[in-house]
Design a protein around this motif. Structure first.
Motif, PDB file in Angstrom:
ATOM      1  N   MET A   1     -13.842  11.600  13.757  1.00  0.00           N
ATOM      2  CA  MET A   1     -14.892  12.587  13.611  1.00  0.00           C
ATOM      3  C   MET A   1     -15.843  12.426  14.794  1.00  0.00           C
ATOM      4  N   THR A   2     -16.099  13.517  15.489  1.00  0.00           N
ATOM      5  CA  THR A   2     -17.017  13.474  16.622  1.00  0.00           C
ATOM      6  C   THR A   2     -18.439  13.684  16.136  1.00  0.00           C
ATOM      7  N   GLU A   3     -19.368  13.524  17.076  1.00  0.00           N
ATOM      8  CA  GLU A   3     -20.778  13.706  16.713  1.00  0.00           C
ATOM      9  C   GLU A   3     -21.045  15.134  16.250  1.00  0.00           C
ATOM     10  N   VAL A   4     -20.366  16.114  16.880  1.00  0.00           N
ATOM     11  CA  VAL A   4     -20.516  17.512  16.477  1.00  0.00           C
ATOM     12  C   VAL A   4     -19.983  17.693  15.061  1.00  0.00           C
ATOM     13  N   ASP A   5     -18.823  17.092  14.770  1.00  0.00           N
ATOM     14  CA  ASP A   5     -18.260  17.168  13.423  1.00  0.00           C
ATOM     15  C   ASP A   5     -19.205  16.545  12.408  1.00  0.00           C
ATOM     16  N   LEU A   6     -19.811  15.433  12.781  1.00  0.00           N
ATOM     17  CA  LEU A   6     -20.749  14.765  11.888  1.00  0.00           C
ATOM     18  C   LEU A   6     -21.950  15.664  11.615  1.00  0.00           C
ATOM     19  N   ASP A   7     -22.485  16.291  12.657  1.00  0.00           N
ATOM     20  CA  ASP A   7     -23.617  17.207  12.468  1.00  0.00           C
ATOM     21  C   ASP A   7     -23.245  18.357  11.537  1.00  0.00           C
ATOM     22  N   GLN A   8     -22.045  18.902  11.721  1.00  0.00           N
ATOM     23  CA  GLN A   8     -21.593  19.996  10.858  1.00  0.00           C
ATOM     24  C   GLN A   8     -21.447  19.515   9.418  1.00  0.00           C
ATOM     25  N   ALA A   9     -20.881  18.334   9.247  1.00  0.00           N
ATOM     26  CA  ALA A   9     -20.707  17.785   7.904  1.00  0.00           C
ATOM     27  C   ALA A   9     -22.061  17.539   7.245  1.00  0.00           C
ATOM     28  N   LEU A  10     -23.008  17.033   8.004  1.00  0.00           N
ATOM     29  CA  LEU A  10     -24.347  16.801   7.457  1.00  0.00           C
ATOM     30  C   LEU A  10     -25.014  18.109   7.042  1.00  0.00           C
ATOM     31  N   ARG A  11     -24.866  19.132   7.880  1.00  0.00           N
ATOM     32  CA  ARG A  11     -25.432  20.442   7.539  1.00  0.00           C
ATOM     33  C   ARG A  11     -24.785  20.993   6.271  1.00  0.00           C
ATOM     34  N   GLU A  40     -15.801  15.130  -0.670  1.00  0.00           N
ATOM     35  CA  GLU A  40     -14.987  15.231   0.545  1.00  0.00           C
ATOM     36  C   GLU A  40     -15.838  15.000   1.794  1.00  0.00           C
ATOM     37  N   LEU A  41     -17.000  15.627   1.837  1.00  0.00           N
ATOM     38  CA  LEU A  41     -17.884  15.477   2.994  1.00  0.00           C
ATOM     39  C   LEU A  41     -18.385  14.041   3.120  1.00  0.00           C
ATOM     40  N   ARG A  42     -18.710  13.431   2.017  1.00  0.00           N
ATOM     41  CA  ARG A  42     -19.167  12.031   2.057  1.00  0.00           C
ATOM     42  C   ARG A  42     -18.066  11.107   2.554  1.00  0.00           C
ATOM     43  N   ASP A  43     -16.838  11.369   2.124  1.00  0.00           N
ATOM     44  CA  ASP A  43     -15.706  10.567   2.599  1.00  0.00           C
ATOM     45  C   ASP A  43     -15.530  10.715   4.109  1.00  0.00           C
ATOM     46  N   GLN A  44     -15.650  11.940   4.607  1.00  0.00           N
ATOM     47  CA  GLN A  44     -15.543  12.180   6.048  1.00  0.00           C
ATOM     48  C   GLN A  44     -16.620  11.417   6.804  1.00  0.00           C
ATOM     49  N   MET A  45     -17.835  11.482   6.304  1.00  0.00           N
ATOM     50  CA  MET A  45     -18.937  10.807   6.979  1.00  0.00           C
ATOM     51  C   MET A  45     -18.803   9.290   6.881  1.00  0.00           C
ATOM     52  N   ALA A  46     -18.262   8.798   5.790  1.00  0.00           N
ATOM     53  CA  ALA A  46     -18.070   7.350   5.645  1.00  0.00           C
ATOM     54  C   ALA A  46     -17.081   6.834   6.674  1.00  0.00           C
ATOM     55  N   SER A  47     -16.023   7.589   6.933  1.00  0.00           N
ATOM     56  CA  SER A  47     -15.055   7.141   7.932  1.00  0.00           C
ATOM     57  C   SER A  47     -15.681   7.142   9.320  1.00  0.00           C
ATOM     58  N   PHE A  48     -16.549   8.089   9.596  1.00  0.00           N
ATOM     59  CA  PHE A  48     -17.248   8.107  10.880  1.00  0.00           C
ATOM     60  C   PHE A  48     -18.161   6.896  10.991  1.00  0.00           C
ATOM     61  N   ARG A  49     -18.859   6.583   9.914  1.00  0.00           N
ATOM     62  CA  ARG A  49     -19.808   5.472   9.923  1.00  0.00           C
ATOM     63  C   ARG A  49     -19.091   4.149  10.181  1.00  0.00           C
ATOM     64  N   VAL A  50     -17.920   3.965   9.566  1.00  0.00           N
ATOM     65  CA  VAL A  50     -17.180   2.719   9.746  1.00  0.00           C
ATOM     66  C   VAL A  50     -16.796   2.550  11.203  1.00  0.00           C
ATOM     67  N   ASP A  51     -16.299   3.609  11.824  1.00  0.00           N
ATOM     68  CA  ASP A  51     -15.937   3.542  13.243  1.00  0.00           C
ATOM     69  C   ASP A  51     -17.169   3.350  14.111  1.00  0.00           C
ATOM     70  N   PHE A  52     -18.239   3.985  13.750  1.00  0.00           N
ATOM     71  CA  PHE A  52     -19.458   3.983  14.545  1.00  0.00           C
ATOM     72  C   PHE A  52     -20.176   2.635  14.502  1.00  0.00           C
ATOM     73  N   ASP A  53     -20.077   1.936  13.387  1.00  0.00           N
ATOM     74  CA  ASP A  53     -20.810   0.685  13.207  1.00  0.00           C
ATOM     75  C   ASP A  53     -20.500  -0.350  14.284  1.00  0.00           C
ATOM     76  N   VAL A  54     -19.256  -0.439  14.687  1.00  0.00           N
ATOM     77  CA  VAL A  54     -18.862  -1.444  15.666  1.00  0.00           C
ATOM     78  C   VAL A  54     -19.583  -1.217  16.994  1.00  0.00           C
ATOM     79  N   GLU A  55     -19.916   0.014  17.295  1.00  0.00           N
ATOM     80  CA  GLU A  55     -20.584   0.354  18.548  1.00  0.00           C
ATOM     81  C   GLU A  55     -22.106   0.195  18.485  1.00  0.00           C
TER      82      GLU A  55
END
Length: 137
Positions: A1-11, A40-55
């Motif tokens: 999930m890219t940052e744009v995808d995350l923004d869309q999911a949050l919206r 579904e949206l929360r699951d998508q964002m959770a996967s982004f967060r897991v990847d993002f945390d390492v950075e």
């Protein structure tokens, strides 16, 4: 999930929440559909967060860890005191008391399990980095 995808999911998640809040109490089918989409949206964002945390920086992770611990402490502070409810008798039968059941339900409703899991994830990343992880108070 890219940052744009995350923004869309949050919206969309925000829109779903607004729609849920606007529903009449008897709109069960609509509520179910919106809750499914919310999950579904929360699951998508959770996967982004897991990847993002390492950075993320160690300081950011430590700050989030502190905030999560504070939230968990607040949740735990709302629990029913089983000792005072039992009249201070310390007798335990091994069966779950009504108070224990209520405490578990309150923890679940407040998201305590998810908070504990998130704390574990952050602590794991920090330990892997060799960072000093402060003990909870």
């Amino acid at each position: 999930m890219t940052e744009v995808d995350l923004d869309q999911a949050l919206r969309e998640l925000s829109e779903v929440q607004d729609r849920l809040n606007a529903l009449p109490t008897d709109a069960f089918a609509e509520r179910y559909e919106l809750r499914c989409r919310q999950d579904e949206l929360r699951d998508q964002m959770a996967s982004f967060r897991v990847d993002f945390d390492v950075e993320r920086s160690t300081d950011d992770l430590l700050a989030e860890l502190s905030g999560l611990r504070s939230r968990l402490t607040a949740i735990e502070g709302q629990r029913i005191d089983m000792v005072s409810q039992a009249g201070g008798s310390g007798a335990m039968t091994g069966a779950m008391t009504p108070e224990e059941g209520l405490n578990r339900k309150m923890d679940e409703a407040a998201g305590a399990g998810e908070i504990r899991a998130r704390i574990g994830r952050i602590k794991g990343i920090l330990i892997d980095r060799g960072a000093e992880v402060p003990e909870a108070l």
